[in-house]
Design an enzyme around this catalytic site. Structure first.
Site, mmCIF file in Angstrom:
data_model
loop_
_atom_site.group_PDB
_atom_site.id
_atom_site.type_symbol
_atom_site.label_atom_id
_atom_site.label_comp_id
_atom_site.label_asym_id
_atom_site.label_seq_id
_atom_site.Cartn_x
_atom_site.Cartn_y
_atom_site.Cartn_z
ATOM 1 N N GLY A 83 0.824 -1.216 0.000
ATOM 2 C CA GLY A 83 0.000 0.000 0.000
ATOM 3 C C GLY A 83 0.848 1.252 0.000
ATOM 4 N N ASN A 84 0.262 2.381 0.331
ATOM 5 C CA ASN A 84 1.041 3.628 0.440
ATOM 6 C C ASN A 84 0.419 4.531 1.496
ATOM 7 O OD1 ASN A 84 -0.934 5.509 -0.884
ATOM 8 N ND2 ASN A 84 -0.608 4.065 -2.579
ATOM 9 N N ARG A 85 1.032 5.697 1.715
ATOM 10 C CA ARG A 85 0.653 6.540 2.854
ATOM 11 C C ARG A 85 -0.523 7.477 2.606
ATOM 12 N NH1 ARG A 85 4.631 6.120 6.651
ATOM 13 N NH2 ARG A 85 6.674 5.487 5.881
ATOM 14 N N ALA A 125 -4.156 7.654 -4.869
ATOM 15 C CA ALA A 125 -2.785 7.182 -5.084
ATOM 16 C C ALA A 125 -2.841 5.678 -5.362
ATOM 17 C CB ALA A 125 -1.939 7.476 -3.857
#
Ligand code: CTP
Length: 410
Positions: A223-225, A290
């Site tokens: 995943g990402n932030r 994102a």
């Protein structure tokens, strides 16, 4: 400038859409009346001028003095109290919007039949401002055919409703009857005001937000932030300008803003499918999400276990489709570029590749910008070569700046 045009120019600025708005707040005799104090306070904090009218029954639950202290204005309960002939309709004449919260079953009945036994129903009859009603009552009273018929009559007349919500009622029973929470009432009020005066009325705006999570196995993911805040703020700003808004959201811990259709997705494949549906005949697509560029090529069916002596673990990643590049048309197309270096070059390269009208670039490593903050500092690169730099703004104000440019391209 006249006093009124001065007021007009101060109304609804891009940081606070309620600034300078005159909101009449009607309170009727429900136990939920105590919650009106919080609503009055939050409206005032948002910059609104709040004028309260109450029924005598409401004063059994909360005192006019409480509301007077919170709003800094006299509260009207007795319609015969004022000496001037027109005094009883002044609140109605001045209001930009009238909110009745909480509204009892009796209040709905009076509203539906144009009866004015108290200052709340009298104000509703005497105003041309939009009316928002937040009902609160026992669930059986809400479900009763008489109440439902009154609600139908009022809806047909253009009255907006927020709630009642499901949950635990004052009687201890569970059901629909709880007054909506303050953020929901304020969201509904903003949507209502936007539908009256917004520059996106009749438009459908699609916004994506948040990360995607690509499964490695049933318990782990790549995943990402991204927290989704930027996309949610754009969606709210579009709603406040009168748009119909669809928000396609990856897994985020944010409440759905009132009046917005939210579609929850988890992976890029799901986000693409949801956007393919949502963008049919839309007027604008704003991709603030994102999406993960890569996904584990073969997610395991069961939780991966570490073997004896395993010091490394390898996950093979496959490239995800580029959602923007894949989606056909979509009206005005807006992308984001979150970078940590070479902002301008990277952002400009994405304009033609993703067929964008403009791209909103931000340096996610700068203070106050990027993931999880309430603010953002962005630069907008247009397809015609124009570059616009913005100061550090709230994400909501950035949302309006983006929508100003969307409106100009529609
Ligand atoms: N985007 C997309 N589909 C993807 C990845 C990104 O539609 N699979 C969109 C994003 O929502 C954003 C824009 O493309 O609006 C740019 O995203 P970004 O991650 O900055 O760029 P990438 O195209 O992924 O390129 P890179 O990761 O190499 O910077």
């Amino acid at each position: 400038m006249t006093a009124d045009s001065n007021r007009q120019s101060a109304i609804g600025n891009r940081q606070s859409p309620l600034a300078g708005r005159r909101i009449a707040l009607g309170i009727t005799g429900s136990i939920a009346a105590y919650k009106a104090a919080d609503l009055a306070s939050k409206l005032r904090q948002a910059g609104a001028e709040v004028e309260v009218v109450m029924t005598p029954a409401a004063t059994q639950f909360i005192t006019p003095l409480t509301l007077q202290s919170l709003t800094g204005r006299a509260v009207v309960v007795d319609m015969f109290a004022a000496a001037e002939a027109e005094a009883h309709v002044e609140v109605a004449r001045r209001a930009d919007a009238f909110v009745i919260a909480p509204a009892t079953a009796d209040c709905l009945a009076n509203l539906a039949h144009g009866q004015t036994p108290d200052m709340v129903t009298l104000t509703a009859l005497a105003t041309t401002a939009p009316l928002l009603v937040a009902p609160a009552m026992d669930n059986q009273m809400w479900e009763h055919a008489a109440t439902q018929a009154n609600v139908e009559t009022l809806r047909a007349r253009g009255v907006a409703f927020v709630g009642p919500m499901e949950g635990r009622l004052a009687t201890g029973r569970m059901g629909a009857g709880r007054v909506a929470e303050t953020p929901q009432i304020i969201g509904a009020l903003l949507a209502l005001l936007g539908q009256r005066t917004g520059d996106l009325v009749g438009r459908h705006v699609v916004v994506s937000a948040g990360p995607t999570l690509e499964p490695i196995d049933p318990v782990r993911y790549v995943g990402n932030r991204s927290t989704g805040r930027m996309g949610f703020a754009i969606a709210e700003a579009a709603r406040d300008r009168g748009a119909r808004v669809t928000l396609v959201a990856g897994p985020v811990a944010l409440e759905t803003p009132w009046g917005i259709t939210r579609v929850d997705v988890s992976t890029v494949a799901e986000m693409l499918a949801a956007l393919q549906q949502a963008t049919v005949a839309c007027d604008a697509l704003i991709m603030a999400a994102a999406p993960a560029d890569f996904r584990p090529s073969k997610p395991a069916d069961h939780k991966l276990k570490k073997g004896e002596g395993d010091e490394e673990m390898h996950v093979h990643l496959a490239k995800n489709p580029d959602i923007l590049a894949t989606l056909p048309a979509g009206g005005v197309r807006v992308g984001f570029a979150a970078e940590t270096r070479n902002l301008g070059d990277y952002a400009k390269a994405k304009l033609p590749a993703k067929r964008l009208h403009f791209i909103v670039a931000n340096d996610v490593s700068a203070a106050g910008s990027g993931f999880g903050t309430e603010t953002n500092q962005v630069t907008i690169f247009h397809d015609d070569g124009r570059v616009e730099e913005f100061p550090l703004l709230s994400k909501y104000a950035v949302g309006h700046a983006i929508l100003d440019r969307v409106v100009a391209r529609l």
